[in-house]
Design a protein around this motif. Structure first.
Motif, PDB file in Angstrom:
ATOM      1  N   LYS A  58      12.097  34.304  56.437  1.00 62.74           N
ATOM      2  CA  LYS A  58      10.909  34.181  55.598  1.00 62.74           C
ATOM      3  C   LYS A  58      10.940  32.814  54.939  1.00 62.74           C
ATOM      4  CE  LYS A  58      10.496  35.042  51.371  1.00 62.74           C
ATOM      5  NZ  LYS A  58      10.142  35.653  50.090  1.00 62.74           N
ATOM      6  N   ALA A  60       9.614  31.200  51.439  1.00 62.13           N
ATOM      7  CA  ALA A  60       8.983  31.412  50.135  1.00 62.13           C
ATOM      8  C   ALA A  60       8.406  30.094  49.662  1.00 62.13           C
ATOM      9  CB  ALA A  60      10.017  31.910  49.127  1.00 62.13           C
ATOM     10  N   ALA A  61       7.302  30.198  48.929  1.00 60.43           N
ATOM     11  CA  ALA A  61       6.758  29.046  48.202  1.00 60.43           C
ATOM     12  C   ALA A  61       6.274  27.913  49.103  1.00 60.43           C
ATOM     13  CB  ALA A  61       7.786  28.546  47.187  1.00 60.43           C
ATOM     14  N   GLY A  66       2.491  30.322  45.421  1.00 60.22           N
ATOM     15  CA  GLY A  66       3.831  30.876  45.612  1.00 60.22           C
ATOM     16  C   GLY A  66       4.849  30.084  44.794  1.00 60.22           C
ATOM     17  N   HIS A  69       4.472  31.044  41.190  1.00 54.98           N
ATOM     18  CA  HIS A  69       4.938  32.425  40.956  1.00 54.98           C
ATOM     19  C   HIS A  69       6.438  32.479  40.675  1.00 54.98           C
ATOM     20  CE1 HIS A  69       5.538  36.686  42.744  1.00 54.98           C
ATOM     21  NE2 HIS A  69       5.219  36.782  41.490  1.00 54.98           N
ATOM     22  N   GLU A 103       1.729  40.064  49.860  1.00 58.53           N
ATOM     23  CA  GLU A 103       1.356  38.715  50.293  1.00 58.53           C
ATOM     24  C   GLU A 103       0.974  38.708  51.776  1.00 58.53           C
ATOM     25  OE1 GLU A 103       4.915  36.472  49.176  1.00 58.53           O
ATOM     26  OE2 GLU A 103       4.153  36.323  47.130  1.00 58.53           O
ATOM     27  N   GLU A 105       0.473  37.031  55.329  1.00 56.70           N
ATOM     28  CA  GLU A 105       1.178  35.884  55.919  1.00 56.70           C
ATOM     29  C   GLU A 105       0.947  35.774  57.432  1.00 56.70           C
ATOM     30  OE1 GLU A 105       5.188  35.429  54.574  1.00 56.70           O
ATOM     31  OE2 GLU A 105       4.632  35.854  52.492  1.00 56.70           O
ATOM     32  N   GLU A 138       4.135  40.409  53.386  1.00 55.76           N
ATOM     33  CA  GLU A 138       5.440  40.397  52.744  1.00 55.76           C
ATOM     34  C   GLU A 138       5.334  41.066  51.386  1.00 55.76           C
ATOM     35  OE1 GLU A 138       7.517  36.942  51.333  1.00 55.76           O
ATOM     36  OE2 GLU A 138       9.354  38.131  51.371  1.00 55.76           O
ATOM     37  N   PRO A 140       7.660  40.799  48.437  1.00 51.52           N
ATOM     38  CA  PRO A 140       8.884  40.181  47.934  1.00 51.52           C
ATOM     39  C   PRO A 140       9.395  40.890  46.679  1.00 51.52           C
ATOM     40  CG  PRO A 140       6.974  38.905  47.273  1.00 51.52           C
ATOM     41  CD  PRO A 140       6.453  40.051  48.094  1.00 51.52           C
ATOM     42  N   GLY A 232       4.967  32.408  54.615  1.00 46.67           N
ATOM     43  CA  GLY A 232       4.638  32.322  53.183  1.00 46.67           C
ATOM     44  C   GLY A 232       3.198  32.728  52.927  1.00 46.67           C
ATOM     45  N   THR A 233       2.951  33.146  51.711  1.00 42.59           N
ATOM     46  CA  THR A 233       1.641  33.750  51.427  1.00 42.59           C
ATOM     47  C   THR A 233       0.493  32.736  51.540  1.00 42.59           C
ATOM     48  OG1 THR A 233       0.441  35.205  49.928  1.00 42.59           O
ATOM     49  CG2 THR A 233       1.772  33.445  48.891  1.00 42.59           C
TER      50      THR A 233
HETATM   51  C1  LIG Z   1       7.813  35.539  45.914  1.00 43.91           C
HETATM   52  C2  LIG Z   1       6.894  34.365  45.926  1.00 43.91           C
HETATM   53  O1  LIG Z   1       5.581  34.744  45.811  1.00 43.91           O
HETATM   54  C3  LIG Z   1       7.150  33.384  47.018  1.00 43.91           C
HETATM   55  C4  LIG Z   1       6.862  33.857  48.397  1.00 43.91           C
HETATM   56  O2  LIG Z   1       7.506  34.750  48.938  1.00 43.91           O
HETATM   57  C5  LIG Z   1       5.773  33.194  49.122  1.00 43.91           C
HETATM   58  O3  LIG Z   1       5.289  32.173  48.650  1.00 43.91           O
HETATM   59  O4  LIG Z   1       5.380  33.699  50.186  1.00 43.91           O
END
Ligand SMILES: C[C@H](O)CC(=O)C(=O)O
Length: 261
Positions: A58, A60-61, A66, A69, A103, A105, A138, A140, A232-233
């Motif tokens: 995965k 993230a960000a 993201g 967050h 999220e 993706e 996702e 998370p 990522g989202t």
């Molecule tokens: C947990 C956060 O929202 C980051 C993430 O998993 C994402 O950006 O996708």
């Protein structure tokens, strides 16, 4: 840098909290990773401790939302373990989940291994090794009670906020011809509609995929045939509660959904 005993101790703390569904404030100073390299070393030990099969990766960000967050400046890679994958249309437990967001993706499945390299892969080289594109969701979470204060090294150690993951069916259309930058999936949640945007994902989900391949390369790892990379989202994280259904319609790319209990 942490030594092997410190890495093992940090991964055990995170592993135990993950499996108990409990949270911690921070890793003790003596075993706390202070930089990305130490964070990834703990994450690798966490995978080993889980004895689970690696399903994929995965990121993230990759989007501004993201990053905001979890309070980081750029992407982090994490491992998706087989035990955390929920079937499309299945039910995800909210137990122990404090982050409580879903999220939408874009996820790619590799058709073949990327040959290990010392120089960066281009986006096209990584795409050439992809087999299929999938809509994905996702869910998370963090083992840190205050994930905003945890910082990138600890978040990386904690598997980049990986928790649960839903992979939709492979896109049947010719996905290589789809404009992923201007793709706008519709998410339906509690009767409301939200529109995501492919462009939010590092400008293009394909660039995010290549980022992941290159991040792994710097760690001496490579993407393997069959592994899935979720990029990522593409919409700011959407709050979820038990009883909700989160449905994402990515148009020509396909649909994916999950219920929360
Ligand atoms: C947990 C956060 O929202 C980051 C993430 O998993 C994402 O950006 O996708």
């Amino acid at each position: 840098m942490l030594d092997n005993n410190q890495i093992a101790a940090a991964s055990k703390v995170l592993h135990d909290h993950w499996h108990a569904g409990t949270k911690l404030d921070a890793l003790d100073g003596a075993i706390r990773p202070r930089d990305r390299a130490a964070g990834y070393a703990v994450q690798a030990a966490l995978e080993k401790a889980s004895r689970e099969k690696l399903f994929g990766w995965k990121i993230a960000a990759t989007s501004a939302a993201g990053q905001k967050h979890i309070n980081v400046a750029g992407p982090l890679a994490g491992r998706i373990l087989a035990e955390t994958v929920i079937p499309d249309g299945g039910t995800a437990s909210m137990q122990g989940n404090e982050m409580r967001v879903g999220e939408p993706e874009y996820a790619f499945r590799m058709a073949r291994d990327l040959a290990p390299r010392t120089t960066p892969y281009s986006v096209q080289e990584v795409l050439d090794a992809v087999g299929t594109l999938h809509p994905a969701i996702e869910i998370p979470d963090s083992r840190f009670a205050d994930f905003v204060a945890a910082g990138e090294a600890q978040l990386i150690a904690d598997n980049a906020c990986a928790h649960l993951f839903v992979l939709g069916p492979a896109t049947t259309a010719d996905w290589r011809a789809i404009d992923l930058v201007e793709d706008r999936p519709t998410i339906t949640l509690r009767g409301e509609r939200y529109i995501g945007h492919g462009k939010n994902v590092l400008g293009d989900p394909r660039i995010a995929l290549a980022w992941c391949a290159n991040e792994l390369r710097t760690l001496g790892l490579t993407l393997r045939a069959g592994e899935v990379v979720t990029t990522g989202t593409c919409h700011p994280p959407l709050p979820i509660s038990a009883g909700d259904e989160f449905a994402a319609d990515f148009g020509a790319i396909g649909k994916v959904s999950v219920k929360f209990a």
